[in-house]
Scaffold this motif. Sequence first.
Motif, PDB file in Angstrom:
ATOM      1  N   MET A   1       0.843  -1.191   0.000  1.00 52.38           N
ATOM      2  CA  MET A   1       0.000   0.000   0.000  1.00 52.38           C
ATOM      3  C   MET A   1       0.880   1.244   0.000  1.00 52.38           C
ATOM      4  SD  MET A   1      -2.686  -1.258   2.907  1.00 52.38           S
ATOM      5  CE  MET A   1      -3.681   0.232   2.824  1.00 52.38           C
ATOM      6  N   PRO A  29      -6.002   4.915   1.063  1.00 51.86           N
ATOM      7  CA  PRO A  29      -4.815   4.785   1.911  1.00 51.86           C
ATOM      8  C   PRO A  29      -4.666   6.009   2.815  1.00 51.86           C
ATOM      9  CG  PRO A  29      -4.185   5.558  -0.251  1.00 51.86           C
ATOM     10  CD  PRO A  29      -5.663   5.273  -0.328  1.00 51.86           C
ATOM     11  N   LYS A  74     -10.475   2.929   8.002  1.00 52.12           N
ATOM     12  CA  LYS A  74     -10.141   1.557   7.625  1.00 52.12           C
ATOM     13  C   LYS A  74     -11.064   0.586   8.348  1.00 52.12           C
ATOM     14  CE  LYS A  74      -6.448   2.165   4.975  1.00 52.12           C
ATOM     15  NZ  LYS A  74      -6.477   1.783   3.541  1.00 52.12           N
ATOM     16  N   GLU A 182       2.373   4.762   6.055  1.00 51.79           N
ATOM     17  CA  GLU A 182       1.423   3.808   5.486  1.00 51.79           C
ATOM     18  C   GLU A 182       1.922   2.377   5.684  1.00 51.79           C
ATOM     19  OE1 GLU A 182      -1.973   2.423   3.685  1.00 51.79           O
ATOM     20  OE2 GLU A 182      -1.497   4.432   4.381  1.00 51.79           O
ATOM     21  N   THR A 183       3.210   2.157   5.543  1.00 54.57           N
ATOM     22  CA  THR A 183       3.784   0.829   5.759  1.00 54.57           C
ATOM     23  C   THR A 183       3.574   0.382   7.202  1.00 54.57           C
ATOM     24  OG1 THR A 183       5.470   1.178   4.047  1.00 54.57           O
ATOM     25  CG2 THR A 183       5.916  -0.521   5.683  1.00 54.57           C
ATOM     26  N   HIS A 186      -0.126  -0.488   7.794  1.00 54.62           N
ATOM     27  CA  HIS A 186      -0.456  -1.762   7.171  1.00 54.62           C
ATOM     28  C   HIS A 186       0.066  -2.920   8.023  1.00 54.62           C
ATOM     29  CE1 HIS A 186      -1.444  -4.468   3.901  1.00 54.62           C
ATOM     30  NE2 HIS A 186      -0.228  -4.968   3.940  1.00 54.62           N
ATOM     31  N   HIS A 190      -2.328  -5.787  10.315  1.00 52.49           N
ATOM     32  CA  HIS A 190      -2.316  -7.221  10.026  1.00 52.49           C
ATOM     33  C   HIS A 190      -1.542  -8.045  11.064  1.00 52.49           C
ATOM     34  CE1 HIS A 190      -4.311  -7.040   6.109  1.00 52.49           C
ATOM     35  NE2 HIS A 190      -3.669  -5.897   5.936  1.00 52.49           N
TER      36      HIS A 190
END
Length: 286
Positions: A1, A29, A74, A182-183, A186, A190
């Motif tokens: 992303m 995003p 999100k 953003e990394t 993400h 998860h």
Amino acid sequence: MKAQFEKIAAPLENSFKSFIYENERFDAPWHFHPEFELTYIEKGKGIRYVGNNIQKFEEGDFVLIGTNLPHCWKNTETNVGDVKSIIFQWDENLLGADWILKSEFSEIKNLLKRASKGIKFPYNIAQRYPERLKSILKQSPFKKMISFLEFLEELSQIKEFELLCSPNFTPILNRKATNRIETVYHFVRHNYDKKIKLSDVSSLVSMSDEAFCRFFKKSFNKSFFTFINEYRINLACKMLSETNKQVSQIAYECGYESLPFFYKQFQKFMNCSPLIFKKEGAKVNA
């Protein structure tokens, strides 16, 4: 992303953009744009990020975002399905250069100034507006503009609201920084249910542990592990409200190996115990 700079183009027949967003999930995003944004969540649940603020959201979430303020909504992995929101976006020259400096718009000016930190309107106020917002969408361009200005003026009179970002928060808007953020988002999304080591994340963004801690603290005015705990406690609140799972099971599924530590973090962020939170939620929903 990938993090994005988003340029919003108003349609030719209007001075601002207004639309209903419908999809299987919120897929935008972590991004920013020079336009203001007013968003009402009509359907969907998950986690909302605005600047250095992270909160759970659900139907009725009503937020005003200032210019260049990074944000995104999100779904969590446990909340997928159709989503729907009503969105208005406009730039600072809505009525031409310096319109906001005119005395007629002084209250709107103050509202938009506060929006630099993100404004969340309470549910009891927000629930008055979805049908009105949708009616504005259907109006002719001239009437739409007048109705929208009247609506902003009305919002400017609301005294009950929450500023989302901390007072000294200043967004970092360069592409390299937003890609890193953003990394990180993400990865946490998860892996929140697992043990997360600092080295796991710092290596993802090609930084040393020490450099990453400085970067995150400067970007969010909080430590990375404070951010993780905010995320986990928000998920725990959602599970306490929507499931009959035991507190210990919820703590484990949110990534806590120690139940006392979970209770300590819950008290820190929610100012009550998980059991009291669940009991109060049951009263509201009864």
